[in-house]
Design a protein around this motif. Structure first.
Motif, PDB file in Angstrom:
ATOM      1  N   ALA A 183       0.826  -1.203   0.000  1.00  0.00           N
ATOM      2  CA  ALA A 183       0.000   0.000   0.000  1.00  0.00           C
ATOM      3  C   ALA A 183       0.863   1.257   0.000  1.00  0.00           C
ATOM      4  O   ALA A 183       0.553   2.247  -0.678  1.00  0.00           O
ATOM      5  N   SER A 184       1.952   1.214   0.717  1.00  0.00           N
ATOM      6  CA  SER A 184       2.846   2.372   0.776  1.00  0.00           C
ATOM      7  C   SER A 184       3.519   2.625  -0.566  1.00  0.00           C
ATOM      8  O   SER A 184       3.648   3.781  -0.991  1.00  0.00           O
ATOM      9  N   ARG A 185       3.969   1.568  -1.225  1.00  0.00           N
ATOM     10  CA  ARG A 185       4.559   1.744  -2.562  1.00  0.00           C
ATOM     11  C   ARG A 185       3.536   2.364  -3.508  1.00  0.00           C
ATOM     12  O   ARG A 185       3.851   3.282  -4.272  1.00  0.00           O
ATOM     13  N   ASP A 186       2.286   1.893  -3.456  1.00  0.00           N
ATOM     14  CA  ASP A 186       1.228   2.445  -4.304  1.00  0.00           C
ATOM     15  C   ASP A 186       0.974   3.917  -3.980  1.00  0.00           C
ATOM     16  O   ASP A 186       0.841   4.748  -4.876  1.00  0.00           O
ATOM     17  N   ASN A 187       0.903   4.239  -2.697  1.00  0.00           N
ATOM     18  CA  ASN A 187       0.635   5.624  -2.289  1.00  0.00           C
ATOM     19  C   ASN A 187       1.762   6.564  -2.686  1.00  0.00           C
ATOM     20  O   ASN A 187       1.522   7.720  -3.048  1.00  0.00           O
ATOM     21  N   ILE A 188       2.993   6.085  -2.622  1.00  0.00           N
ATOM     22  CA  ILE A 188       4.113   6.923  -3.029  1.00  0.00           C
ATOM     23  C   ILE A 188       4.066   7.219  -4.518  1.00  0.00           C
ATOM     24  O   ILE A 188       4.350   8.339  -4.953  1.00  0.00           O
ATOM     25  N   ARG A 189       3.685   6.257  -5.304  1.00  0.00           N
ATOM     26  CA  ARG A 189       3.578   6.495  -6.748  1.00  0.00           C
ATOM     27  C   ARG A 189       2.500   7.552  -7.027  1.00  0.00           C
ATOM     28  O   ARG A 189       2.652   8.388  -7.919  1.00  0.00           O
ATOM     29  N   VAL A 190       1.417   7.551  -6.245  1.00  0.00           N
ATOM     30  CA  VAL A 190       0.387   8.583  -6.377  1.00  0.00           C
ATOM     31  C   VAL A 190       0.963   9.942  -5.984  1.00  0.00           C
ATOM     32  O   VAL A 190       0.761  10.944  -6.667  1.00  0.00           O
ATOM     33  N   LEU A 191       1.711   9.983  -4.880  1.00  0.00           N
ATOM     34  CA  LEU A 191       2.347  11.219  -4.422  1.00  0.00           C
ATOM     35  C   LEU A 191       3.280  11.775  -5.499  1.00  0.00           C
ATOM     36  O   LEU A 191       3.263  12.981  -5.788  1.00  0.00           O
ATOM     37  N   LEU A 192       4.059  10.921  -6.112  1.00  0.00           N
ATOM     38  CA  LEU A 192       5.017  11.374  -7.122  1.00  0.00           C
ATOM     39  C   LEU A 192       4.333  11.759  -8.433  1.00  0.00           C
ATOM     40  O   LEU A 192       4.851  12.600  -9.173  1.00  0.00           O
ATOM     41  N   ALA A 193       3.174  11.179  -8.711  1.00  0.00           N
ATOM     42  CA  ALA A 193       2.472  11.492  -9.942  1.00  0.00           C
ATOM     43  C   ALA A 193       1.644  12.780  -9.831  1.00  0.00           C
ATOM     44  O   ALA A 193       1.284  13.377 -10.829  1.00  0.00           O
TER      45      ALA A 193
END
Length: 194
Positions: A183-193
């Motif tokens: 979930a954290s990896r997914d959320n970070i990709r959202v943050l970076l996008a």
């Protein structure tokens, strides 16, 4: 009487800092006494004060060394988005979760840093600033972000990484820990996008 080489004292100090870094991350700052830290370095207690004025000065040296090494690792990542994304994937991996002694000093020690006093706190603050600047530079370059936005995202990214690893390590159920990491990896990709 044999004399030590000119760099012997510095090499010994480095050995103490490196072995103490692993032990302190594994057992906590208060969980590792001077005797244990020196034994890990293959030295006696008596040698400690030839290198450090107090345990706090050793902890400050460890924090500085650990954070500088982490900043250097980020600086050496391959260029482009894949370099930073690869680091994020490693950071939020099961291998990193399980290897506290060789992992991120922030994830291992953050809850203790605030109680260590000014010397350790200042060392931590300097080290984190170096890492945040390195991440912000990568975000500005590879994601074409304004410098201010990149700095804000770098701090946000570091916050998510550290807190996520701490939460995953607190889980006793491996499946739940893995859920936190994914979930954290997914959320970070959202943050970076964003």
């Amino acid at each position: 009487m044999a004399r030590y080489a000119g760099d012997h004292k510095e090499a010994t100090r480095r050995r103490i800092v490196e072995s103490a870094g692993r032990r302190i991350k594994q057992d906590g700052i208060d969980g590792a006494g001077i005797a244990t830290l020196m034994a890990d370095a293959g030295l006696t207690n008596g040698a400690f004060y030839a290198h450090f004025s107090s345990k706090q000065s050793l902890v400050a040296a460890v924090v500085t060394d650990q954070l500088e090494a982490q900043a250097a690792r980020i600086a050496e990542l391959p260029p482009g988005r894949d370099g930073l994304l690869g680091f994020i994937d490693w950071y939020l991996s099961t291998d990193h979760r399980n290897d506290v002694a060789n992992g991120c000093p922030s994830a291992a020690l953050l809850d203790e840093i605030a109680r260590q006093g000014d010397e350790v706190g200042a060392a931590y603050e300097r080290g984190v600033a170096i890492i945040a600047d390195e991440v912000a530079d990568r975000l500005a370059r590879d994601w074409s972000l304004d410098a201010g936005v990149a700095q804000t995202r770098a701090v946000g990214l570091m916050t998510v990484l550290i807190a996520s690893m701490q939460l995953a390590r607190a889980m006793t159920d491996a499946a739940k820990a893995e859920q936190v990491l994914v979930a954290s990896r997914d959320n970070i990709r959202v943050l970076l996008a964003a």
